[in-house]
Design a protein around this motif. Structure first.
Motif, PDB file in Angstrom:
ATOM      1  N   LYS A  72      -9.324  -6.300  -7.047  1.00  0.00           N
ATOM      2  CA  LYS A  72     -10.464  -5.428  -7.340  1.00  0.00           C
ATOM      3  C   LYS A  72     -10.964  -4.709  -6.085  1.00  0.00           C
ATOM      4  CE  LYS A  72     -12.120  -8.284 -11.185  1.00  0.00           C
ATOM      5  NZ  LYS A  72     -13.208  -9.192 -11.658  1.00  0.00           N
ATOM      6  N   MET A  73     -10.876  -5.379  -4.937  1.00  0.00           N
ATOM      7  CA  MET A  73     -11.437  -4.823  -3.709  1.00  0.00           C
ATOM      8  C   MET A  73     -10.468  -3.927  -2.949  1.00  0.00           C
ATOM      9  SD  MET A  73     -13.731  -7.889  -2.097  1.00  0.00           S
ATOM     10  CE  MET A  73     -14.380  -6.724  -0.907  1.00  0.00           C
ATOM     11  N   LEU A  74      -9.188  -3.997  -3.287  1.00  0.00           N
ATOM     12  CA  LEU A  74      -8.217  -3.173  -2.570  1.00  0.00           C
ATOM     13  C   LEU A  74      -8.452  -1.695  -2.840  1.00  0.00           C
ATOM     14  CD1 LEU A  74      -4.876  -5.162  -3.068  1.00  0.00           C
ATOM     15  CD2 LEU A  74      -6.094  -4.791  -0.912  1.00  0.00           C
ATOM     16  N   PRO A  75      -8.222  -0.844  -1.846  1.00  0.00           N
ATOM     17  CA  PRO A  75      -8.394   0.604  -2.056  1.00  0.00           C
ATOM     18  C   PRO A  75      -7.390   1.135  -3.079  1.00  0.00           C
ATOM     19  CG  PRO A  75      -8.260   0.052   0.287  1.00  0.00           C
ATOM     20  CD  PRO A  75      -7.871  -1.177  -0.465  1.00  0.00           C
ATOM     21  N   GLU A  76      -7.613   2.338  -3.521  1.00  0.00           N
ATOM     22  CA  GLU A  76      -6.715   2.968  -4.489  1.00  0.00           C
ATOM     23  C   GLU A  76      -5.312   3.113  -3.895  1.00  0.00           C
ATOM     24  OE1 GLU A  76      -6.406   7.085  -7.156  1.00  0.00           O
ATOM     25  OE2 GLU A  76      -8.126   6.710  -5.828  1.00  0.00           O
ATOM     26  N   PRO A  78       0.851   2.425   9.698  1.00  0.00           N
ATOM     27  CA  PRO A  78       0.408   1.020   9.755  1.00  0.00           C
ATOM     28  C   PRO A  78      -1.029   0.868  10.243  1.00  0.00           C
ATOM     29  CG  PRO A  78       2.636   1.222  10.611  1.00  0.00           C
ATOM     30  CD  PRO A  78       2.140   2.620  10.384  1.00  0.00           C
ATOM     31  N   GLU A  79      -1.434   1.722  11.171  1.00  0.00           N
ATOM     32  CA  GLU A  79      -2.812   1.643  11.674  1.00  0.00           C
ATOM     33  C   GLU A  79      -3.820   1.957  10.569  1.00  0.00           C
ATOM     34  OE1 GLU A  79      -0.055   2.052  14.946  1.00  0.00           O
ATOM     35  OE2 GLU A  79      -0.363   3.247  13.135  1.00  0.00           O
ATOM     36  N   ASN A  80      -3.535   2.988   9.775  1.00  0.00           N
ATOM     37  CA  ASN A  80      -4.443   3.342   8.675  1.00  0.00           C
ATOM     38  C   ASN A  80      -4.410   2.289   7.564  1.00  0.00           C
ATOM     39  OD1 ASN A  80      -5.277   5.723   9.908  1.00  0.00           O
ATOM     40  ND2 ASN A  80      -3.651   6.945   8.958  1.00  0.00           N
ATOM     41  N   GLN A  81      -3.241   1.706   7.328  1.00  0.00           N
ATOM     42  CA  GLN A  81      -3.158   0.635   6.336  1.00  0.00           C
ATOM     43  C   GLN A  81      -3.994  -0.567   6.776  1.00  0.00           C
ATOM     44  OE1 GLN A  81       0.902  -0.380   5.359  1.00  0.00           O
ATOM     45  NE2 GLN A  81       1.524   1.758   5.216  1.00  0.00           N
ATOM     46  N   MET A  82      -3.905  -0.905   8.049  1.00  0.00           N
ATOM     47  CA  MET A  82      -4.671  -2.038   8.564  1.00  0.00           C
ATOM     48  C   MET A  82      -6.172  -1.775   8.459  1.00  0.00           C
ATOM     49  SD  MET A  82      -4.058  -4.103  12.126  1.00  0.00           S
ATOM     50  CE  MET A  82      -4.304  -2.669  13.163  1.00  0.00           C
ATOM     51  N   GLY A 107       0.810  -1.215   0.000  1.00  0.00           N
ATOM     52  CA  GLY A 107       0.000   0.000   0.000  1.00  0.00           C
ATOM     53  C   GLY A 107       0.839   1.258   0.000  1.00  0.00           C
ATOM     54  N   PRO A 108       0.196   2.411   0.107  1.00  0.00           N
ATOM     55  CA  PRO A 108       0.919   3.697   0.109  1.00  0.00           C
ATOM     56  C   PRO A 108       1.841   3.810   1.327  1.00  0.00           C
ATOM     57  CG  PRO A 108      -1.434   4.014  -0.278  1.00  0.00           C
ATOM     58  CD  PRO A 108      -1.262   2.598   0.162  1.00  0.00           C
ATOM     59  N   GLU A 109       3.060   4.258   1.094  1.00  0.00           N
ATOM     60  CA  GLU A 109       4.026   4.366   2.183  1.00  0.00           C
ATOM     61  C   GLU A 109       3.741   5.550   3.103  1.00  0.00           C
ATOM     62  OE1 GLU A 109       7.941   4.426   0.621  1.00  0.00           O
ATOM     63  OE2 GLU A 109       7.875   2.347  -0.118  1.00  0.00           O
ATOM     64  N   ASP A 110       2.951   6.506   2.625  1.00  0.00           N
ATOM     65  CA  ASP A 110       2.684   7.677   3.460  1.00  0.00           C
ATOM     66  C   ASP A 110       1.594   7.415   4.499  1.00  0.00           C
ATOM     67  OD1 ASP A 110       0.738   7.412   1.552  1.00  0.00           O
ATOM     68  OD2 ASP A 110       0.553   9.544   1.107  1.00  0.00           O
TER      69      ASP A 110
END
Length: 311
Positions: free
Chosen positions: A242-246, A194-198, A188-191
């Motif tokens: 398909k389901m992963l966020p942008e 980890p909490e927001n990625q999860m 995912g985006p590096e910016d």
């Protein structure tokens, strides 16, 4: 007394030097002796580790290591997308983007071709590749599975067996101590923290019934998703994409051996050093692709960011 000009040091010693010639007579002479020594360099002396070249060398070493790591990741992705969607960049848009990215970053054409060949199941020479698993146990009781991809099975078996024997290990069946599961790497985006990625992964993980997702050790934006199917579910991979966020993508898929129980080894110990050396020798073997073991270091800490699906 020392005097001179740049490039020339002159030492003048004035005093009485008593020398004895090769005769029986005891004769002594007084001398004024001047020693002249020419140096090879007139530049100012620099202490080791503080000169300009030393700094350049260390900086270059770091850049080269980062570059090699980047090339390795690109090579893995090229191989992965060749496996999934074919080796023709015209029909495989993702592969075309990766090849363009690799070219811009300075990867050689030979390295890119080899990565594509691996994705097609071919060796560098064009011969078909086959997978060979070698199971064994170290002197310390750590079980391991060495996964090799080779175009010469006998050569690979001989090379890996030699490494195992020199390390004091033995060949023995240990696959019953592992569970084989398909996995996906989600990047995912590096910016994002980890909490927001999860949080971004929760919806697709729960919808597709992924049993486990955790942030890979040492990574900041790559997660490993483990599923319970016995074969790589390509439809599941496509649904996940398909389901992963942008900004998210499936960067790697495959099968991996997960240990059902672990053997703990102290980080700073002879057993730990011996196992590290053993793994380094295996990694130097060009046919070895993956090494799985049930070792767990004493300093191991459970992942802080993970999603576990419970019934």
């Amino acid at each position: 007394m020392v005097y001179g000009v740049p490039g020339l040091l002159v030492f003048k010693c004035t005093g009485t030097i008593r020398s004895r010639p090769r005769t029986s007579a005891r004769v002594f002479f007084d001398h004024d002796i001047t020693y002249t020594v020419r140096t090879f360099c007139v530049s100012r002396q620099c202490q080791s580790g503080h000169n300009k070249w030393s700094k350049i060398r260390h900086d270059k070493g770091k850049k080269d290591a980062n570059k090699a790591n980047s090339f390795s990741k690109l090579s893995e992705q090229i191989t992965e997308y060749t496996k999934r969607y074919g080796a023709d960049p015209k029909m495989n848009g993702r592969l075309k983007l990766l090849l363009d990215q690799a070219k811009k970053s300075g990867m050689s054409g030979t390295s890119m071709d080899n990565a594509v060949k691996r994705g097609q199941g071919l060796s560098i020479s064009g011969k078909p590749l086959e997978t060979v698993n070698i199971e064994g146990m170290t002197q310390e009781g750590v079980s391991f599975i060495v996964e090799c991809v080779t175009d010469n099975k006998l050569r690979t078996l001989q090379d890996v067996r030699l490494i195992i024997n020199k390390a004091g290990g033995k060949l023995t069946p240990v696959s019953y101590l592992f569970v084989k599961h398909p996995y996906m790497h989600l990047t995912g985006p590096e910016d994002l923290s980890p909490e927001n990625q999860m949080a971004a992964l929760e919806d697709p993980v729960l919808t597709l019934s992924i049993e486990y997702v955790g942030l890979l050790p040492g990574e900041t934006s790559t997660w490993e998703a483990r599923v319970e199917y016995s074969e790589p579910p390509m439809q599941l991979v496509e649904d996940m994409q398909k389901m992963l966020p942008e900004g998210w993508s499936v960067t790697k898929t495959g099968l991996k051996y997960y240990p059902s129980e672990h053997v703990q080894v102290e980080d700073e110990s002879e057993a730990g050093d011996a196992f590290r050396n053993f793994v380094e020798k295996l990694e130097d073997c060009p046919d070895v692709s993956e090494i799985y073991s049930n070792l767990r270091w004493s300093s191991y800490e459970p992942p802080k960011h993970e999603i576990v699906l419970t019934e």
